[in-house]
Design a protein around this motif. Structure first.
Motif, PDB file in Angstrom:
ATOM      1  N   GLU A   1     -26.221   0.520   8.333  1.00  0.00           N
ATOM      2  CA  GLU A   1     -27.074   0.338   8.884  1.00  0.00           C
ATOM      3  C   GLU A   1     -28.270  -0.786   8.819  1.00  0.00           C
ATOM      4  O   GLU A   1     -29.073  -1.404   9.253  1.00  0.00           O
ATOM      5  N   ALA A   2     -27.686  -1.296   7.574  1.00  0.00           N
ATOM      6  CA  ALA A   2     -27.859  -3.100   7.589  1.00  0.00           C
ATOM      7  C   ALA A   2     -27.813  -3.701   8.214  1.00  0.00           C
ATOM      8  O   ALA A   2     -28.210  -5.110   9.252  1.00  0.00           O
ATOM      9  N   LEU A   3     -26.538  -3.490   8.174  1.00  0.00           N
ATOM     10  CA  LEU A   3     -25.782  -4.546   9.827  1.00  0.00           C
ATOM     11  C   LEU A   3     -26.760  -4.606  11.328  1.00  0.00           C
ATOM     12  O   LEU A   3     -26.492  -5.241  11.332  1.00  0.00           O
ATOM     13  N   THR A   4     -26.356  -3.527  11.615  1.00  0.00           N
ATOM     14  CA  THR A   4     -27.167  -2.911  12.857  1.00  0.00           C
ATOM     15  C   THR A   4     -28.559  -3.221  12.382  1.00  0.00           C
ATOM     16  O   THR A   4     -29.270  -3.765  13.135  1.00  0.00           O
ATOM     17  N   GLY A   5     -29.414  -2.900  11.588  1.00  0.00           N
ATOM     18  CA  GLY A   5     -30.778  -3.528  11.658  1.00  0.00           C
ATOM     19  C   GLY A   5     -31.156  -4.813  11.458  1.00  0.00           C
ATOM     20  O   GLY A   5     -32.114  -5.353  12.482  1.00  0.00           O
ATOM     21  N   SER A   6     -30.214  -5.620  11.389  1.00  0.00           N
ATOM     22  CA  SER A   6     -30.017  -7.180  11.189  1.00  0.00           C
ATOM     23  C   SER A   6     -30.072  -8.190  11.885  1.00  0.00           C
ATOM     24  O   SER A   6     -29.989  -9.116  12.243  1.00  0.00           O
ATOM     25  N   VAL A   7     -29.636  -7.373  13.484  1.00  0.00           N
ATOM     26  CA  VAL A   7     -30.056  -7.709  14.915  1.00  0.00           C
ATOM     27  C   VAL A   7     -31.022  -7.629  15.549  1.00  0.00           C
ATOM     28  O   VAL A   7     -30.811  -7.775  16.882  1.00  0.00           O
ATOM     29  N   PHE A   8     -31.318  -6.895  15.478  1.00  0.00           N
ATOM     30  CA  PHE A   8     -32.884  -6.230  15.607  1.00  0.00           C
ATOM     31  C   PHE A   8     -34.459  -7.010  15.497  1.00  0.00           C
ATOM     32  O   PHE A   8     -34.439  -6.809  14.578  1.00  0.00           O
ATOM     33  N   THR A   9     -35.128  -7.122  16.228  1.00  0.00           N
ATOM     34  CA  THR A   9     -37.243  -7.161  15.230  1.00  0.00           C
ATOM     35  C   THR A   9     -37.355  -5.145  16.005  1.00  0.00           C
ATOM     36  O   THR A   9     -37.098  -5.215  16.785  1.00  0.00           O
ATOM     37  N   GLU A  10     -38.548  -4.442  14.818  1.00  0.00           N
ATOM     38  CA  GLU A  10     -38.877  -3.779  15.150  1.00  0.00           C
ATOM     39  C   GLU A  10     -39.796  -3.352  14.222  1.00  0.00           C
ATOM     40  O   GLU A  10     -40.072  -4.296  13.052  1.00  0.00           O
ATOM     41  N   ASP A  11     -40.937  -2.619  14.878  1.00  0.00           N
ATOM     42  CA  ASP A  11     -42.394  -2.507  14.870  1.00  0.00           C
ATOM     43  C   ASP A  11     -42.427  -1.659  13.308  1.00  0.00           C
ATOM     44  O   ASP A  11     -40.794  -0.642  13.326  1.00  0.00           O
ATOM     45  N   ALA A  12     -43.304  -1.688  12.383  1.00  0.00           N
ATOM     46  CA  ALA A  12     -43.174  -0.571  11.206  1.00  0.00           C
ATOM     47  C   ALA A  12     -42.438   0.690  11.495  1.00  0.00           C
ATOM     48  O   ALA A  12     -41.853   1.156  10.897  1.00  0.00           O
TER      49      ALA A  12
ATOM     50  N   ASP B   1     -40.044  -7.531   1.428  1.00  0.00           N
ATOM     51  CA  ASP B   1     -40.004  -8.387   2.667  1.00  0.00           C
ATOM     52  C   ASP B   1     -39.584  -6.400   3.570  1.00  0.00           C
ATOM     53  O   ASP B   1     -40.699  -6.284   4.734  1.00  0.00           O
ATOM     54  N   GLY B   2     -39.183  -6.141   2.840  1.00  0.00           N
ATOM     55  CA  GLY B   2     -38.503  -4.480   3.616  1.00  0.00           C
ATOM     56  C   GLY B   2     -39.732  -3.763   3.203  1.00  0.00           C
ATOM     57  O   GLY B   2     -40.625  -2.802   4.174  1.00  0.00           O
ATOM     58  N   PHE B   3     -39.733  -3.458   2.196  1.00  0.00           N
ATOM     59  CA  PHE B   3     -40.375  -2.324   2.152  1.00  0.00           C
ATOM     60  C   PHE B   3     -42.687  -2.563   1.899  1.00  0.00           C
ATOM     61  O   PHE B   3     -43.267  -1.503   2.513  1.00  0.00           O
ATOM     62  N   GLU B   4     -42.605  -3.427   1.177  1.00  0.00           N
ATOM     63  CA  GLU B   4     -43.663  -3.994   1.243  1.00  0.00           C
ATOM     64  C   GLU B   4     -44.741  -4.038   2.542  1.00  0.00           C
ATOM     65  O   GLU B   4     -45.633  -4.481   2.805  1.00  0.00           O
ATOM     66  N   GLY B   5     -43.131  -5.247   2.797  1.00  0.00           N
ATOM     67  CA  GLY B   5     -44.115  -5.666   4.326  1.00  0.00           C
ATOM     68  C   GLY B   5     -43.232  -5.231   5.893  1.00  0.00           C
ATOM     69  O   GLY B   5     -44.125  -5.560   6.874  1.00  0.00           O
ATOM     70  N   LEU B   6     -43.007  -4.759   5.217  1.00  0.00           N
ATOM     71  CA  LEU B   6     -41.949  -3.461   6.827  1.00  0.00           C
ATOM     72  C   LEU B   6     -41.703  -4.169   7.708  1.00  0.00           C
ATOM     73  O   LEU B   6     -42.303  -4.606   8.740  1.00  0.00           O
ATOM     74  N   ASP B   7     -41.097  -5.270   7.695  1.00  0.00           N
ATOM     75  CA  ASP B   7     -40.437  -6.134   8.085  1.00  0.00           C
ATOM     76  C   ASP B   7     -39.127  -6.178   8.037  1.00  0.00           C
ATOM     77  O   ASP B   7     -38.466  -6.726   7.582  1.00  0.00           O
ATOM     78  N   LEU B   8     -38.601  -5.063   8.930  1.00  0.00           N
ATOM     79  CA  LEU B   8     -37.184  -4.573   8.647  1.00  0.00           C
ATOM     80  C   LEU B   8     -36.087  -5.866   8.816  1.00  0.00           C
ATOM     81  O   LEU B   8     -34.963  -5.621   8.924  1.00  0.00           O
ATOM     82  N   GLY B   9     -36.226  -6.046   9.997  1.00  0.00           N
ATOM     83  CA  GLY B   9     -35.185  -7.005  10.872  1.00  0.00           C
ATOM     84  C   GLY B   9     -35.010  -7.994   9.697  1.00  0.00           C
ATOM     85  O   GLY B   9     -33.979  -7.959   9.295  1.00  0.00           O
ATOM     86  N   ALA B  10     -35.779  -8.744   8.994  1.00  0.00           N
ATOM     87  CA  ALA B  10     -35.560 -10.180   8.497  1.00  0.00           C
ATOM     88  C   ALA B  10     -35.173  -9.417   6.660  1.00  0.00           C
ATOM     89  O   ALA B  10     -33.689  -9.704   6.453  1.00  0.00           O
ATOM     90  N   SER B  11     -35.500  -8.075   6.096  1.00  0.00           N
ATOM     91  CA  SER B  11     -34.798  -7.164   5.456  1.00  0.00           C
ATOM     92  C   SER B  11     -33.549  -7.504   5.400  1.00  0.00           C
ATOM     93  O   SER B  11     -32.575  -7.993   3.926  1.00  0.00           O
ATOM     94  N   SER B  12     -33.379  -7.089   6.311  1.00  0.00           N
ATOM     95  CA  SER B  12     -31.291  -5.520   6.441  1.00  0.00           C
ATOM     96  C   SER B  12     -30.723  -7.344   6.526  1.00  0.00           C
ATOM     97  O   SER B  12     -29.664  -7.666   5.991  1.00  0.00           O
TER      98      SER B  12
END
Lengths: 432, 294
Positions: free
Chosen positions: B35-46, B256-267
């Motif tokens: 999941e982290a691997l796929t998440g890291s190549v996308f940007t997504e809203d919260a 970045d992931g849980f507080e900033g909800l920036d899932l792409g950067a966090s992944s």
């Protein structure tokens, strides 16, 4: 066991129709949480069709991110309390959020945004003036001071400082009489950037502080904030100002009498009264007298209630009724008096005044007087930036570097502005 | 080394026996990693309402971010200090605990206690002790002429989380070192003593080399601990501050992931973190394990 559960079902069926349960996720702990639960149970007692079920979900960020994660898993509650810096994220989530103005219209509940304080409605409305979330707990930053220490220092305990130079003088006198530090602040960015700027009618971002669109840029590296931070760094050296950490971590410094003054949320009032063994005084935030037009008005913080989509219709009907209940002056006034949050309608303020609350509790109206000191301008009606929880962290990191003497105020603010703008662009991209 | 070959009557049985562990590994380790691997190549809203493929942009942004590079530095400093301190102290205490005395049992039990304390509780305890206004340790330091203020002084804050994280881990190391010490054949040490080797020489020539497998195992475990499991300690005390002085890589993933909800950067950050720890473990096995004799 089967028989028992069958009997239960039949009993339930035999009585009045079961009330529709509506989950309300919130982030109010301690005394504030108890007051919130009282509001829910009072509403439940006032009618029999709906039952609001408050669920404590931890800190503000935890409640918000928990609700978002639940939404992604299609398990979300109908109602969630979201802190003010999460507003842009919620607004951008079209399809996930059921705007309050729409809810009230579709459920035929009366709703007039003009009955709320403009500084509050402005914060939670879109550019067309539609209110998207329901303002629940709004506070602003005010000055608290220790009257006992003022007396000891030979200062008039009934005269708080009006301007920053006055505050500096008083802090020095406090220190001369044995108090370790002059003043501290809660919520460093909210006090020393966001409210500071609104109070002096200075913008912190383009496009009406971000309210006009996602393509906004921060403008926090300006002469006002710079000179203020320079002063703070200078004061930190002699403890005229003493930094006590982020959020409300500085509280012990004020409670224990280590610092004679503190600038913090008006909702901290209950906690201070519970913890402080001294006579508490209130004042408006100080201002810099050389800035033209200051003081303007301060802006709000706190949280509002957001309705999420994907629940059965009956729950939305109940929520509309709940919002009508929450808007009542007596409910609003009770919440205001109990917590120190602002009365968010003038009617609630008048109600509290008529009850004699301010006569009995002098200073409790400082927050609303300060909020409504002048009609809000583009620079003082609030702010709306994407990823603002992160941007606040960035600002506070840079402020800490300034106070520790690692960076000049200008270098720190330039860095904060640049890093903040990077976050804004990323947010804009993700929410196109 | 002689390998014993187990034989099973049925070809399927070994796989069945492994299945529960494999299932756990898949659900809790491999699936999230994918999941982290796929998440890291996308940007997504919260809210997960829109998603766009951005290739390696998230990674590119990371390495241009000075805050991220700073976190790398903090992590290596923090992890190095925690691993060294907790291994060193663990060994010292184990050597001391091995000496038999009247209260040896009680002493050993007390030493193992901190391991049972939840990381957040341990951290908050340190936080209280060192509170610049009311903390007992901070007052003691003040009496010695040292101003302690981890709210502003980044180095002191880092020292504080290192101490708290170390305190938590020492017991674990002590336990293994103690078992390792007990496994060393007595006659070896006695023979050396008869030959005239003093305690220090006995330690360097016999005890430490024979402890090598334990030390190596603990090194790997401690480095992993310092990289990943110290999140609770940091979150409950400094929250990554002041400034970014205590923001480690794993803490930044959370922020970045849980507080900033920036899932792409966090992944993307978790993928990099995974690569770093995997790399470190490979280095440890390649270069250090060779010197270990089992």
């Amino acid at each position: 066991m089967l028989a028992a559960s069958l009997a239960g079902v039949m009993l339930g069926g035999a009585g009045a129709q079961a009330a529709t349960e509506i989950q309300w996720w919130h982030a109010m702990s301690g005394p504030l949480g108890e007051k919130l639960e009282k509001i829910a149970s009072d509403f439940n007692a006032s009618q029999s069709e709906y039952k609001i079920v408050p669920v404590f979900k931890g800190s503000y960020p935890e409640a918000m991110t928990g609700a978002i994660a639940a939404f992604r898993a299609k398990q979300n509650p109908a109602l969630v309390q979201v802190f003010e810096v999460g507003t842009a994220t919620m607004m951008a989530a079209k399809g996930a959020v059921y705007p309050v103005y729409k809810l009230m219209a579709e459920q035929n509940e009366p709703f007039d945004t003009k009955t709320y304080l403009p500084a509050v409605t402005g914060y939670y409305s879109d550019t067309q003036g539609n209110m998207l979330s329901f303002p629940f707990n709004s506070s602003t930053t005010i000055l608290y001071y220790n009257k006992d220490l003022f007396k000891k220092a030979g200062l008039d305990p009934n005269t708080p400082p009006k301007t920053w130079p006055e505050l500096e003088e008083m802090a020095k006198k406090l220190q001369a009489s044995g108090t370790a530090c002059g003043f501290t602040t809660q919520w460093p960015s909210w006090v020393n950037v966001e409210n500071l700027s609104a109070w002096h009618n200075v913008a912190i971002g383009t496009k009406q502080n971000g309210m006009g669109g996602l393509d906004t840029q921060l403008t926090i590296s300006n002469p006002l904030v710079q000179s203020h931070w320079e002063k703070l760094a200078e004061w930190q050296k002699t403890k005229i100002f003493d930094y006590g950490g982020r959020q409300a971590k500085a509280d012990p410094k004020f409670f224990s009498g280590e610092c004679g003054m503190s600038i913090g949320s008006s909702a901290a009032r209950a906690a201070i009264l519970a913890n402080a063994k001294f006579d508490l005084g209130y004042g408006m935030m100080p201002y810099w007298p050389q800035v033209k037009g200051a003081p303007q008005n301060s802006i709000i913080g706190g949280a509002s209630l957001w309705v999420l989509t994907g629940r059965p219709q009956a729950e939305y009907k109940g929520l509309a009724k709940f919002f009508t209940y929450l808007s009542k002056p007596e409910v609003q006034a009770w919440w205001h008096e109990q917590t120190g949050y602002l009365p968010i309608t003038p009617a609630a303020y008048d109600f509290a005044k008529a009850e004699g609350f301010y006569a009995k509790n002098p200073g409790a109206d400082i927050s609303i007087l300060q909020m409504t000191l002048n009609p809000p301008t583009e620079n003082s009606k609030g702010l709306r930036f994407g990823s603002f929880a992160q941007i606040r962290d960035v600002i506070e990191e840079e402020l800490e570097a300034t106070l520790a003497g690692q960076k000049s105020a200008k270098a720190a603010l330039d860095a904060a502005q640049e890093r903040g703008n990077t976050l804004l662009r990323a947010f804009e991209k993700a929410n196109q | 080394m002689q390998a014993k070959r187990a034989t099973f009557p049925n070809r399927l049985l070994p796989y069945l026996l492994l299945a529960p562990q494999l299932a756990v590994t898949f659900v809790f380790f491999i699936w999230p990693a994918l999941e982290a691997l796929t998440g890291s190549v996308f940007t997504e809203d919260a809210f997960g309402l829109s998603k766009q493929f951005v290739g390696l942009e998230n990674f590119a942004a990371l390495f241009q971010d000075s805050a991220y590079l700073e976190a790398v530095g903090v992590t290596f400093l923090f992890s190095g200090a925690v691993a060294t301190l907790s291994l060193g102290l663990g060994l010292l205490l184990a050597l001391a605990a091995e000496k038999t005395g009247k209260l040896a049992g009680l002493y050993r039990t007390l030493l193992i206690w901190p391991y049972a304390v939840a990381p957040a509780v341990a951290a908050v305890m340190f936080w209280f002790m060192f509170d610049p206004s009311v903390g007992i340790a901070a007052r003691g330091l003040k009496a010695l002429g040292i101003t302690w203020n981890h709210f502003l002084d980044g180095r002191q804050a880092l020292l504080l989380v290192i101490l708290a994280a170390t305190w938590k881990q020492v017991s674990y190391n002590l336990l293994f070192f103690y078992a390792g010490l007990r496994a060393i054949p007595r006659p070896l040490i006695e023979a050396a003593a008869i030959d005239g080797a003093g305690p220090f020489r006995r330690f360097t020539a016999i005890v430490f080399p024979l402890l090598a497998p334990t030390t190596f195992f603990l090194l790997v475990v401690n480095v992993t601990y310092a990289f990943f499991d110290t999140f609770g300690v940091i979150h409950a005390t400094t929250g990554g501050g002041p400034g970014r002085a205590t923001t480690t890589l794993v803490y930044k993933v959370f922020k970045d992931g849980f507080e900033g909800l920036d899932l792409g950067a966090s992944s993307a950050q978790s993928v990099v973190l995974l690569a770093i720890v995997a790399g470190l473990t490979v280095i440890q096995f390649r270069h250090i394990e060779r010197k270990v004799h089992y």
